[in-house]
Design a protein around this motif. Structure first.
Motif, mmCIF file in Angstrom:
data_model
loop_
_atom_site.group_PDB
_atom_site.id
_atom_site.type_symbol
_atom_site.label_atom_id
_atom_site.label_comp_id
_atom_site.label_asym_id
_atom_site.label_seq_id
_atom_site.Cartn_x
_atom_site.Cartn_y
_atom_site.Cartn_z
ATOM 1 N N LYS A 113 -5.334 -12.103 -20.785
ATOM 2 C CA LYS A 113 -4.073 -12.334 -21.503
ATOM 3 C C LYS A 113 -3.587 -11.080 -22.206
ATOM 4 C CE LYS A 113 -6.226 -14.168 -25.750
ATOM 5 N NZ LYS A 113 -6.385 -15.368 -26.596
ATOM 6 N N TYR A 114 -4.493 -10.093 -22.378
ATOM 7 C CA TYR A 114 -4.106 -8.802 -22.949
ATOM 8 C C TYR A 114 -3.807 -7.775 -21.857
ATOM 9 C CZ TYR A 114 -6.328 -10.904 -27.052
ATOM 10 O OH TYR A 114 -6.693 -11.747 -28.066
ATOM 11 N N GLY A 115 -3.795 -8.216 -20.594
ATOM 12 C CA GLY A 115 -3.574 -7.296 -19.490
ATOM 13 C C GLY A 115 -4.768 -6.413 -19.202
ATOM 14 N N LEU A 116 -5.985 -6.955 -19.396
ATOM 15 C CA LEU A 116 -7.214 -6.189 -19.245
ATOM 16 C C LEU A 116 -8.217 -6.915 -18.361
ATOM 17 C CD1 LEU A 116 -7.839 -5.230 -22.999
ATOM 18 C CD2 LEU A 116 -6.799 -3.783 -21.242
ATOM 19 N N GLU A 117 -9.181 -6.157 -17.870
ATOM 20 C CA GLU A 117 -10.421 -6.699 -17.334
ATOM 21 C C GLU A 117 -11.564 -5.969 -18.026
ATOM 22 O OE1 GLU A 117 -10.734 -5.985 -13.161
ATOM 23 O OE2 GLU A 117 -10.105 -3.886 -13.308
ATOM 24 N N ASN A 118 -12.739 -6.588 -18.072
ATOM 25 C CA ASN A 118 -13.821 -5.966 -18.837
ATOM 26 C C ASN A 118 -15.179 -6.225 -18.199
ATOM 27 O OD1 ASN A 118 -14.469 -8.650 -19.539
ATOM 28 N ND2 ASN A 118 -14.912 -8.111 -21.662
ATOM 29 N N ALA A 119 -16.161 -5.495 -18.716
ATOM 30 C CA ALA A 119 -17.567 -5.693 -18.353
ATOM 31 C C ALA A 119 -18.400 -5.284 -19.547
ATOM 32 C CB ALA A 119 -17.943 -4.870 -17.130
ATOM 33 N N LEU A 120 -19.430 -6.062 -19.857
ATOM 34 C CA LEU A 120 -20.326 -5.760 -20.964
ATOM 35 C C LEU A 120 -21.735 -5.505 -20.451
ATOM 36 C CD1 LEU A 120 -18.023 -7.536 -22.546
ATOM 37 C CD2 LEU A 120 -19.784 -7.613 -24.323
ATOM 38 N N PHE A 121 -22.402 -4.553 -21.113
ATOM 39 C CA PHE A 121 -23.789 -4.226 -20.828
ATOM 40 C C PHE A 121 -24.608 -4.393 -22.111
ATOM 41 C CE2 PHE A 121 -21.227 -1.893 -17.833
ATOM 42 C CZ PHE A 121 -21.917 -2.006 -16.635
ATOM 43 N N VAL A 122 -25.830 -4.906 -21.960
ATOM 44 C CA VAL A 122 -26.743 -5.042 -23.105
ATOM 45 C C VAL A 122 -27.478 -3.724 -23.304
ATOM 46 C CG1 VAL A 122 -28.589 -6.386 -24.137
ATOM 47 C CG2 VAL A 122 -27.093 -7.447 -22.444
ATOM 48 N N CYS A 123 -27.440 -3.217 -24.533
ATOM 49 C CA CYS A 123 -28.163 -1.992 -24.902
ATOM 50 C C CYS A 123 -29.103 -2.334 -26.049
ATOM 51 C CB CYS A 123 -27.191 -0.886 -25.294
ATOM 52 S SG CYS A 123 -26.045 -0.404 -23.980
ATOM 53 N N GLY A 124 -30.289 -2.822 -25.711
ATOM 54 C CA GLY A 124 -31.202 -3.306 -26.741
ATOM 55 C C GLY A 124 -30.701 -4.628 -27.276
ATOM 56 N N HIS A 125 -30.251 -4.634 -28.548
ATOM 57 C CA HIS A 125 -29.613 -5.811 -29.144
ATOM 58 C C HIS A 125 -28.161 -5.500 -29.492
ATOM 59 C CE1 HIS A 125 -33.875 -6.937 -29.628
ATOM 60 N NE2 HIS A 125 -33.425 -8.175 -29.556
ATOM 61 N N GLN A 126 -27.636 -4.469 -28.860
ATOM 62 C CA GLN A 126 -26.237 -4.088 -29.024
ATOM 63 C C GLN A 126 -25.570 -4.085 -27.654
ATOM 64 O OE1 GLN A 126 -28.112 -0.795 -31.171
ATOM 65 N NE2 GLN A 126 -26.281 -0.743 -32.474
ATOM 66 N N PHE A 127 -24.264 -3.804 -27.652
ATOM 67 C CA PHE A 127 -23.514 -3.981 -26.420
ATOM 68 C C PHE A 127 -22.524 -2.843 -26.225
ATOM 69 C CE2 PHE A 127 -24.897 -7.977 -28.089
ATOM 70 C CZ PHE A 127 -25.441 -8.621 -26.986
ATOM 71 N N LEU A 128 -22.381 -2.445 -24.973
ATOM 72 C CA LEU A 128 -21.367 -1.485 -24.582
ATOM 73 C C LEU A 128 -20.394 -2.207 -23.660
ATOM 74 C CD1 LEU A 128 -20.307 1.410 -24.599
ATOM 75 C CD2 LEU A 128 -21.768 1.888 -22.633
ATOM 76 N N GLU A 129 -19.146 -2.226 -24.068
ATOM 77 C CA GLU A 129 -18.090 -2.870 -23.289
ATOM 78 C C GLU A 129 -17.165 -1.796 -22.729
ATOM 79 O OE1 GLU A 129 -14.479 -6.166 -23.807
ATOM 80 O OE2 GLU A 129 -15.386 -5.247 -25.577
ATOM 81 N N VAL A 130 -16.728 -1.999 -21.505
ATOM 82 C CA VAL A 130 -15.711 -1.154 -20.892
ATOM 83 C C VAL A 130 -14.557 -2.055 -20.492
ATOM 84 C CG1 VAL A 130 -15.172 0.539 -19.112
ATOM 85 C CG2 VAL A 130 -17.506 0.383 -20.007
ATOM 86 N N VAL A 131 -13.339 -1.676 -20.893
ATOM 87 C CA VAL A 131 -12.144 -2.409 -20.496
ATOM 88 C C VAL A 131 -11.236 -1.477 -19.705
ATOM 89 C CG1 VAL A 131 -12.263 -3.930 -22.505
ATOM 90 C CG2 VAL A 131 -10.832 -1.884 -22.600
ATOM 91 N N ALA A 132 -10.400 -2.050 -18.871
ATOM 92 C CA ALA A 132 -9.428 -1.288 -18.101
ATOM 93 C C ALA A 132 -8.145 -2.099 -17.989
ATOM 94 C CB ALA A 132 -9.964 -0.956 -16.709
ATOM 95 N N PRO A 133 -6.992 -1.446 -18.091
ATOM 96 C CA PRO A 133 -5.716 -2.170 -17.951
ATOM 97 C C PRO A 133 -5.513 -2.671 -16.529
ATOM 98 C CG PRO A 133 -5.409 -0.003 -18.991
ATOM 99 C CD PRO A 133 -6.790 -0.031 -18.422
ATOM 100 N N THR A 134 -4.938 -3.853 -16.431
ATOM 101 C CA THR A 134 -4.584 -4.412 -15.124
ATOM 102 C C THR A 134 -3.073 -4.533 -14.966
ATOM 103 O OG1 THR A 134 -4.796 -6.662 -16.007
ATOM 104 C CG2 THR A 134 -6.738 -5.706 -14.934
ATOM 105 N N SER A 135 -2.332 -4.149 -16.009
ATOM 106 C CA SER A 135 -0.869 -4.190 -15.950
ATOM 107 C C SER A 135 -0.320 -3.094 -16.852
ATOM 108 C CB SER A 135 -0.349 -5.564 -16.396
ATOM 109 O OG SER A 135 -0.748 -5.849 -17.720
ATOM 110 N N ASP A 136 0.956 -2.837 -16.731
ATOM 111 C CA ASP A 136 1.591 -1.813 -17.552
ATOM 112 C C ASP A 136 1.869 -2.335 -18.955
ATOM 113 O OD1 ASP A 136 1.638 -0.088 -15.379
ATOM 114 O OD2 ASP A 136 3.637 -0.749 -14.735
ATOM 115 N N GLY A 137 1.970 -1.400 -19.897
ATOM 116 C CA GLY A 137 2.396 -1.751 -21.244
ATOM 117 C C GLY A 137 1.336 -2.346 -22.140
ATOM 118 N N THR A 138 0.063 -2.222 -21.777
ATOM 119 C CA THR A 138 -1.001 -2.775 -22.612
ATOM 120 C C THR A 138 -1.344 -1.813 -23.752
ATOM 121 O OG1 THR A 138 -2.788 -1.772 -21.332
ATOM 122 C CG2 THR A 138 -1.987 -3.927 -20.611
#
Length: 266
Positions: free
Chosen positions: A39-64
């Motif tokens: 709904k924000y014009g994004l797609e994402n993926a999360l990785f577990v780093c111990g008990h913390q997390f690294l998320e990567v997002v990327a736009p899927t539409s213009d104007g985000t």
């Protein structure tokens, strides 16, 4: 009063190349993809780093918002620093009293969180969350899905001990974040200002006048930092930094691997 630096969010122009690079460098698999970010014009993926997390997002539409961040920053800098807490409602009142704008409120049965306006935060966006069941580190963490522990590989990556935020006025930015986060400014062994939390820390680093304020580096604890750097070179990641802060570029930030100093098993 619990406060943990629980998740870092990066932005990439394309998601899957970064996901593949994460797998090849660290041996990690995606623990969660959240279709709701669409709904924000994004797609994402999360990785577990111990008990913390690294998320990567990327736009899927213009104007985000994320797309504008990429354009404004030239693709450099982390997008968000996300804190896991037990009192985001109090923190909402606290930042509002400081005049810091709230950009987004997320209110669900299992989760409550607030995102602060990046202009008011400076350097990067800050977020404070609470997941139902987050009292334990291995308990619920709603943004990473119900089964995040299935992809936890403590033998490969055991934590994100700190991030570096750069500014031409590191002391001033540290004081600003100290007021927003409601945490005292300390100083590390080299005299640099630092905020320490129940999990993780933020170190503030000076750059030359006119330099950009940004979340510049992510420190990650791995089984073998030399092997991690070699894997990054094999993936074509550019090397940046010097000495103990030598890292490689990934989705706009310098990732600095450190060999963990204690044995950790899954």
């Amino acid at each position: 009063m619990t406060l943990r630096l629980r998740q870092i969010c990066l932005v990439a122009a394309e998601l899957e190349p970064v996901v593949d690079t994460m797998r090849r460098i660290f041996g990690l698999q995606v623990c969660h993809r959240d279709p709701a970010v669409g709904k924000y014009g994004l797609e994402n993926a999360l990785f577990v780093c111990g008990h913390q997390f690294l998320e990567v997002v990327a736009p899927t539409s213009d104007g985000t918002t994320a797309g504008r961040f990429l354009q404004r920053s030239g693709g450099r800098g982390g997008y968000m620093a996300i804190f896991d807490s037990d009192d985001p409602e109090r923190r909402r009142s606290h930042v509002q009293a400081l005049g810091v704008r709230i950009a987004n409120v997320m209110d669900y049965p299992e989760f409550f969180g607030i995102q602060l306006h990046p202009v008011d935060c400076r350097a990067t966006m800050l977020e404070f969350d609470r997941s139902r069941g987050n009292e334990r580190l291995d308990g619920a963490y709603w943004p990473a899905g119900a089964h995040w522990r299935d992809e936890q590989r403590l033998d490969l990556v055991s934590g994100l001990p700190s991030i570096d935020v750069q500014s031409p006025d590191a002391e001033g930015l540290a004081a600003h974040w100290s007021r927003i986060i409601d945490s005292p400014v300390l100083h590390d062994a080299d005299g640099r200002p630092i905020l320490r939390f129940d999990l993780g820390a933020v170190r503030f680093v000076n750059v030359a006048p006119g330099g950009a304020e940004r979340l510049d580096a992510l420190h990650i604890e791995v089984a073998d930092s030399h092997r991690t750097r070699a894997a990054a070179r094999a993936c074509g990641c550019a090397t940046e930094g010097s000495g103990d802060d030598t890292g490689f570029m990934l989705a706009g930030v310098r990732v600095v691997p450190h060999t963990r100093t204690h044995a950790t098993a899954r």
